[in-house]
Structure formats: C-alpha cells, structure tokens
Scaffold this motif. Structure first.
Motif, PDB file in Angstrom:
ATOM      1  N   LYS A  75     -37.988  12.478   0.347  1.00  0.00           N
ATOM      2  CA  LYS A  75     -38.189  13.890  -0.026  1.00  0.00           C
ATOM      3  C   LYS A  75     -38.508  14.738   1.199  1.00  0.00           C
ATOM      4  CE  LYS A  75     -37.036  14.179  -4.158  1.00  0.00           C
ATOM      5  NZ  LYS A  75     -35.918  15.030  -4.575  1.00  0.00           N
ATOM      6  N   LEU A  76     -39.214  14.155   2.168  1.00  0.00           N
ATOM      7  CA  LEU A  76     -39.504  14.908   3.389  1.00  0.00           C
ATOM      8  C   LEU A  76     -38.199  15.232   4.108  1.00  0.00           C
ATOM      9  CD1 LEU A  76     -42.760  13.259   4.798  1.00  0.00           C
ATOM     10  CD2 LEU A  76     -42.428  15.646   4.124  1.00  0.00           C
ATOM     11  N   SER A  77     -37.292  14.259   4.126  1.00  0.00           N
ATOM     12  CA  SER A  77     -36.024  14.475   4.812  1.00  0.00           C
ATOM     13  C   SER A  77     -35.245  15.600   4.117  1.00  0.00           C
ATOM     14  CB  SER A  77     -35.266  13.140   4.852  1.00  0.00           C
ATOM     15  OG  SER A  77     -33.914  13.329   4.739  1.00  0.00           O
ATOM     16  N   GLU A  78     -35.259  15.591   2.766  1.00  0.00           N
ATOM     17  CA  GLU A  78     -34.603  16.662   2.007  1.00  0.00           C
ATOM     18  C   GLU A  78     -35.223  18.032   2.334  1.00  0.00           C
ATOM     19  OE1 GLU A  78     -34.287  15.402  -2.118  1.00  0.00           O
ATOM     20  OE2 GLU A  78     -33.967  17.495  -2.709  1.00  0.00           O
ATOM     21  N   ALA A  79     -36.535  18.010   2.589  1.00  0.00           N
ATOM     22  CA  ALA A  79     -37.243  19.269   2.858  1.00  0.00           C
ATOM     23  C   ALA A  79     -37.151  19.680   4.332  1.00  0.00           C
ATOM     24  CB  ALA A  79     -38.708  19.130   2.431  1.00  0.00           C
ATOM     25  N   GLY A  80     -36.501  18.842   5.149  1.00  0.00           N
ATOM     26  CA  GLY A  80     -36.302  19.231   6.548  1.00  0.00           C
ATOM     27  C   GLY A  80     -37.306  18.628   7.517  1.00  0.00           C
ATOM     28  N   VAL A  81     -37.966  17.536   7.103  1.00  0.00           N
ATOM     29  CA  VAL A  81     -38.903  16.853   8.003  1.00  0.00           C
ATOM     30  C   VAL A  81     -38.376  15.433   8.207  1.00  0.00           C
ATOM     31  CG1 VAL A  81     -41.300  16.107   8.378  1.00  0.00           C
ATOM     32  CG2 VAL A  81     -40.832  18.179   7.031  1.00  0.00           C
ATOM     33  N   SER A  82     -38.059  15.081   9.438  1.00  0.00           N
ATOM     34  CA  SER A  82     -37.514  13.737   9.654  1.00  0.00           C
ATOM     35  C   SER A  82     -38.656  12.773   9.953  1.00  0.00           C
ATOM     36  CB  SER A  82     -36.512  13.734  10.802  1.00  0.00           C
ATOM     37  OG  SER A  82     -37.191  13.682  12.033  1.00  0.00           O
TER      38      SER A  82
END
Ligand code: EPU
Length: 420
Positions: free
Chosen positions: A267-274
């Motif tokens: 979900k972080l990746s979807e939100a723009g946090v790798s």
C-alpha cells in the motif's frame, strides 16, 4: 500526563532500530507461567504494557528480572487468580488465562471490558477453553474457568470479524498441557502467533501449523524452561516507514522483517512511498508526490488494523480521495476528529473513512485516544507546518519504545513535556 511538542515540516533522515514486538512479547511472557523452570526472553520492548505484564506475573507469584531488554521469569509456584484491577487495566493480560488453566486447572481473572477501539469480547477464548473441557462461570466481574483434565478436541475459533489473535494464543497455550490432540480451525495467522508457537515448542510443546489457519497441538505432560528472542515489532516498523513517507524523508529500518510487512509495503508503494531491502535493512523513501490509495483492514496477511490510523495520516497528505475501511474493530476512528484539528478533511461513513487528501496540515493541540491513534497524530504533526502538541502520550508509551528518542535521532524536532 506527558505530551509531545512537535515542530513539523522536517523530513526524517537516518537509521532507526526496530524494537521487539509488544504483541508477541505479551503472550510469550504469559507463557512463562506454563513451567516451574526459569525462562529467558530477549528483545522484550521496555514499555508500560510489558512492565505491566511483568507486574501481573509477579502478582501471581513469579520472580522476574528485566534488564537491557532481557527478561528472566521463574514461575516456580503460582496462584490461579490475578488482582482484579491489574487485569482489567490491560486487555492483553487476558492471555494469562490459558497458561493458568493448563498449569493449575483453574483460573480466575477479571473480565476485560470494552475499550475505545471497540467492544472486544472474549467469547471465542471461552469457547476454546470450553471445547477443551473447561467449565466457565462469570461472577462478580470475574471469569472462573476450572477443569479436571484438559482434553484435546477440534474447534472452530473464527468470529464475526474473522480469527482472534489472543484467543488463538490463549487456547494454544492451554492445549499444550492437555491430553491428546487439539486442532484449532480458523486460527489467527499473525506472526505473533507463530512467535508464540516457536517459544512453546522451545519449552517442549508440540505445536504445528502456526501461521496457517489450522494449528495442531499434541498435548505433553510437562513443559520446561526455554530461551527465546521476540520478533521485531512490525507495527512499529510500519509506523516509521509511514513517517518517512509523510515527511518526504529517507529512513533506514534496522531489524525489521519485510516478510511481516507485505500488505503495508504494497500500500505504501501504491501511495508513492518505496520500501527497498538493503541486506537486513529496509529503506523507505518518497517517489515523487503522494497518491491516494484505498485500504481495508483484514486479519493477517491483510492490511493490519494497527496501522490503519498511521496510514490515514499519510493519505491525508495525498492529493485525491482515499477510502479506508476498518473491518476488525468497530470504533477505531477516534483519530479522525483530532486529524481534523490539523486541517485534514475526513468523513466517516459507516465502517469507512473517506479521506479527501491534499489539504495543507498545520499544527494544533490534539489529544491521543489510543495507542495507534497517538502514532497517527505524531506522524501528522511531523508532516504539518507549525507546532503540534500531542497530549496524553501515555497511550503511545504503552506500545512504542522511546518513540521521541528515535524520532529525534532521525532529525525530528520533538520534545517530551513532562507533567510535574
Ligand atoms: N473478537 C470476538 N470475540 C473474541 C475475541 C475477539 O468477537 O473472543 C473479535 C474482536 O472484537 C475483533 C476481532 O475479533 O473484532 C479481532 O480481535 P482479536 O481477538 O484478534 O484482537 P486481540 O487479540 O484482542 C490483538 C492485538 C491488537 C490488535 C488485534 C488485531 C495484542 C495484545 N493486541 O488484540 O493490538 O489490534 O490483535 O490484530 O496482541 C494494538 O497493539 O494497538 C492492538 C490493539
């Protein structure tokens, strides 16, 4: 009551070491009651909740020392009833019931009440004990469980919101000293259940299948002392990953387990946090602008309810609408009205929160209502412009080891204001 004063707008940078898991440590500490031999538990987080559990063990007759994260417990001779108020004050203390029942064949403990995040019944714990042959009576606010002989059986422990974490732990512990084979169907699959099973097996128990929905326990006559190291706290790790993203920083987590954090990392990746792995470390950094994401909390390996509040703070910063649905606890949205004080635009619709993200957050005095809500307010305060005072930080101290100290090392401008 202590509070945190945060001057926001500073990106977090640097390394943070993740502590031992609170929710793994609590049942493991309770499990030390299953043997009259000493147990040594390492990487126990120094928190008010773990210290409270130690107090409960001592009140039952155990001897305990706690130094530099290592707890030694010797429950040579114990009694089967715990002080009413001690148990009532911390819901996690319910997991002494299984070990007491197994070792002494009786347990008398106060019925834990509801709490701010929801009703939190214990019907499934009691259903499991009854399936093992225990007689359960409620009187004067106490649960009394007695049994002549615990006998293994097959039971279904799923409830209205799915499996129960502490219920699975409690019944698993009770069954270790039962006669024959116990099968728990719809068991909780959380890593904390696996950690407990590993500790029980180190004590001589025969538990298989932990981490899957079917756990099998073959009863043994006796358990012995053992040593164990508690798993890293996946919820603390998730909180720091989110804080890194929310402040547009770059944070390296030491000791966190990516395999316990799949849903959060996704979900972080979807939100723009790798979140990238670098050897044993995890590195979180923002990739451009934050983006909205829809989240539904679910039992493991779904998105954890214990990270819902923190993620809401992050999504309040993302341009666009995110829908967060809480499926585990019915009233776990106490942080919404406090986030609104910082300028967040969030509406509650039944079990969902509609986050209309992207409004600028600015500091304000806010009140922590529970452990994870406190963490969400700290994250929002770190990302907001200006000063945020988070009051009633004792909630946070229940579950985060030295959060202010760790954040300070990452460059946050955060001070603990001690109430005289
Ligand atoms: N439930 C029942 N009957 C029961 C037990 C639970 O209906 O007998 C329901 C609950 O009301 C809830 C759902 O089942 O809707 C799941 O509750 P669960 O029993 O799994 O929660 P728990 O074991 O009491 C632990 C953690 C919580 C975490 C939940 C869910 C500890 C000490 N607590 O609670 O952690 O939210 O699992 O993952 O391990 C926290 O750390 O902030 C925290 C609240």
């Amino acid at each position: 009551m202590d509070s945190f004063l945060i001057k926001g707008g500073v990106p977090l940078h640097g390394e943070v070491t993740i502590s031992g898991s609170k929710n793994a440590a609590l049942p493991i500490l309770a499990a030390t009651l299953l043997t009259n031999e000493p147990c040594v538990i390492r990487r126990v987080p120094d928190l008010s909740d773990t210290r409270f559990m130690v107090k409960i063990l001592e009140s039952l007759g155990a001897l305990a020392t706690f130094e530099n994260g290592t707890l030694t417990v010797h429950a040579k001779k114990i009694k089967g009833y715990a002080d009413y108020d001690l148990v009532r004050k911390m819901r996690g203390s319910i997991c002494i019931a299984g070990p007491l029942l197994a070792r002494l064949r009786h347990a008398r403990i106060s019925l834990p009440g509801g709490c701010i995040i929801g009703a939190r019944p214990i019907n499934l714990h009691l259903k499991g004990f009854a399936a093992l042959g225990a007689k359960i009576k409620i009187d004067g606010g106490y649960v009394n469980a007695t049994v002549k002989k615990l006998v293994g059986s097959t039971m279904f422990l799923g409830g209205r919101a799915g499996p129960t974490v502490l219920g699975t732990a409690n019944v698993m512990m009770a069954a270790t000293l039962g006669e024959g084979i116990t099968v728990i169907e719809s068991a909780a699959c959380e890593p904390e259940v696996v950690d407990l099973a590993n500790f029980l097996n180190a004590m001589g128990a025969q538990v298989t299948g932990a981490g899957s929905p079917t756990i099998t326990i073959t009863g043994v006559d006796k358990l012995h002392g053992a040593e164990h190291e508690v798993i890293p706290d996946r919820i603390e790790a998730a909180t720091f990953l989110i804080a890194a993203g929310a402040t547009n920083g770059e944070v390296t987590l030491k000791g966190a387990r990516a395999d316990h954090l799949r849903a959060v990392i996704d979900k972080l990746s979807e939100a723009g946090v790798s979140v990238e792995r670098n050897g044993a470390n995890l590195i979180a950094r923002r990739k451009g602008k934050l983006k909205p994401a829809d989240i539904t909390t679910l039992p493991y390996s779904g998105f954890p309810t214990d990270v819902q509040a923190q993620m809401m703070s992050l999504l309040a910063l993302a341009n666009g609408i995110s829908i967060i649905t809480e499926r585990i606890f019915e009233s776990r949205f106490m942080h919404v009205s406090e986030l609104a004080r910082l300028g967040a635009d969030i509406e509650i619709e039944g079990p969902s929160a509609i986050v209309k993200g992207g409004k600028p957050l600015s500091g304000a005095p806010v009140m922590a209502s529970d452990l994870r809500a406190s963490a969400a307010l700290v994250i929002a305060g770190l990302a907001a412009q200006g000063s945020t005072q988070v009051n009633r930080i004792y909630h946070l101290d229940r579950g985060y080891e030295g959060m202010d100290v760790k954040l300070k090392k990452l460059g946050a401008r955060i001070e603990r204001i001690e109430e005289k």
